[in-house]
Design a protein around this motif. Sequence first.
Motif, PDB file in Angstrom:
ATOM      1  N   ARG A  34       5.248  -3.388  -6.378  1.00  9.02           N
ATOM      2  CA  ARG A  34       4.180  -4.373  -6.552  1.00  9.02           C
ATOM      3  C   ARG A  34       4.369  -5.201  -7.817  1.00  9.02           C
ATOM      4  O   ARG A  34       3.416  -5.797  -8.325  1.00  9.02           O
ATOM      5  CB  ARG A  34       2.826  -3.649  -6.558  1.00  9.02           C
ATOM      6  CG  ARG A  34       2.452  -3.088  -5.193  1.00  9.02           C
ATOM      7  CD  ARG A  34       1.108  -2.408  -5.183  1.00  9.02           C
ATOM      8  NE  ARG A  34       1.130  -1.109  -5.804  1.00  9.02           N
ATOM      9  CZ  ARG A  34       1.501   0.007  -5.168  1.00  9.02           C
ATOM     10  NH1 ARG A  34       1.893  -0.039  -3.912  1.00  9.02           N
ATOM     11  NH2 ARG A  34       1.483   1.168  -5.791  1.00  9.02           N
ATOM     12  N   PRO A  48      -3.319   8.251  -0.133  1.00 15.60           N
ATOM     13  CA  PRO A  48      -3.592   6.967  -0.780  1.00 15.60           C
ATOM     14  C   PRO A  48      -3.450   5.775   0.162  1.00 15.60           C
ATOM     15  O   PRO A  48      -4.173   4.785   0.030  1.00 15.60           O
ATOM     16  CB  PRO A  48      -2.546   6.922  -1.900  1.00 15.60           C
ATOM     17  CG  PRO A  48      -2.322   8.356  -2.240  1.00 15.60           C
ATOM     18  CD  PRO A  48      -2.380   9.069  -0.918  1.00 15.60           C
ATOM     19  N   MET A  90       0.800  -1.226   0.000  1.00  7.05           N
ATOM     20  CA  MET A  90       0.000   0.000   0.000  1.00  7.05           C
ATOM     21  C   MET A  90       0.830   1.272   0.000  1.00  7.05           C
ATOM     22  O   MET A  90       0.325   2.342  -0.344  1.00  7.05           O
ATOM     23  CB  MET A  90      -0.916   0.021   1.235  1.00  7.05           C
ATOM     24  CG  MET A  90      -1.981  -1.043   1.244  1.00  7.05           C
ATOM     25  SD  MET A  90      -2.934  -0.991   2.789  1.00  7.05           S
ATOM     26  CE  MET A  90      -4.038  -2.385   2.538  1.00  7.05           C
ATOM     27  N   GLU A 119      -6.711   5.487   1.982  1.00 13.01           N
ATOM     28  CA  GLU A 119      -7.752   4.981   1.088  1.00 13.01           C
ATOM     29  C   GLU A 119      -7.603   3.480   0.865  1.00 13.01           C
ATOM     30  O   GLU A 119      -8.595   2.732   0.879  1.00 13.01           O
ATOM     31  CB  GLU A 119      -7.696   5.736  -0.241  1.00 13.01           C
ATOM     32  CG  GLU A 119      -8.088   7.205  -0.111  1.00 13.01           C
ATOM     33  CD  GLU A 119      -7.817   7.996  -1.372  1.00 13.01           C
ATOM     34  OE1 GLU A 119      -7.261   7.414  -2.335  1.00 13.01           O
ATOM     35  OE2 GLU A 119      -8.159   9.194  -1.405  1.00 13.01           O
ATOM     36  N   ARG A 120      -6.378   3.024   0.669  1.00  9.40           N
ATOM     37  CA  ARG A 120      -6.150   1.596   0.440  1.00  9.40           C
ATOM     38  C   ARG A 120      -6.420   0.781   1.698  1.00  9.40           C
ATOM     39  O   ARG A 120      -6.973  -0.322   1.630  1.00  9.40           O
ATOM     40  CB  ARG A 120      -4.723   1.382  -0.048  1.00  9.40           C
ATOM     41  CG  ARG A 120      -4.495   1.906  -1.458  1.00  9.40           C
ATOM     42  CD  ARG A 120      -3.036   1.972  -1.824  1.00  9.40           C
ATOM     43  NE  ARG A 120      -2.869   2.501  -3.176  1.00  9.40           N
ATOM     44  CZ  ARG A 120      -1.732   2.971  -3.659  1.00  9.40           C
ATOM     45  NH1 ARG A 120      -0.639   2.972  -2.896  1.00  9.40           N
ATOM     46  NH2 ARG A 120      -1.668   3.438  -4.888  1.00  9.40           N
ATOM     47  N   ALA A 171      -9.358  -2.081   2.133  1.00  8.13           N
ATOM     48  CA  ALA A 171      -8.964  -3.457   2.450  1.00  8.13           C
ATOM     49  C   ALA A 171      -9.596  -3.979   3.734  1.00  8.13           C
ATOM     50  O   ALA A 171      -9.550  -5.189   3.993  1.00  8.13           O
ATOM     51  CB  ALA A 171      -7.445  -3.541   2.570  1.00  8.13           C
TER      52      ALA A 171
END
Length: 221
Positions: free
Chosen positions: A194, A52, A45, A55-56, A60
């Motif tokens: 990622r 962000p 994340m 938000e992630r 989740a």
Amino acid sequence: MRPAAIVFDLDGTLIDSAPDVRAALNRLLAEEGRPKLTLAAVQDMVGEGAGPLMERAWAATGAPADRGAVPALVERYLAHYRAHPADETVVFDGVRTLLPRLRQAGCRLGVCTNKPHAMTLVVLAALGLAEHFDAVLGGDFPRRKPDGEHVRETLRRMGADGLPALYVGDSRTDVLAARDAGMPVVCVDWGYARMPAAELGADRLLGHFDHLPALIEELLA
């Protein structure tokens, strides 16, 4: 090695801060009655700033965060983080010998990170790294990575005019920012990306900081 301007990303590049980020985030999630996140989840994340990240984390662990609520969540998260900025954070192997070596060679050094600026300064000071850098520019900058202006402004604040420049990071965001700034980029192979490091699009991959001076010579020749 000739003098150069070297700009570093922070989290996942110079330091493994994910354990302390996770601890602060999980304290906030607990206050909201949400489940804790694993270390691996948090590593996936980070990299684009605290907003962000909120938000992630919310997506989740339940219902997504209302955009209007994100700034307040960020402030609460940072309060937890400031209280424990480096309890479990580790400086990656080779960093503490590399930075003074580069300074002795006449290099200008900077940190360009999407981590909030004030929090970046707290973490660098707690780890004893702040003294090595000519400039630090966090994610409060209005045109943050992957916008290359974030990197260019870091170079200006470093006083690096006229020096060949190189960016060192760990993510696709870093590669895009360096490309937009018109400079070569090296990616470490141990970061929070990622995707596999070989797929990030960097000019070179770095397996240990002991090898960075040779890459600087090669890429800035």
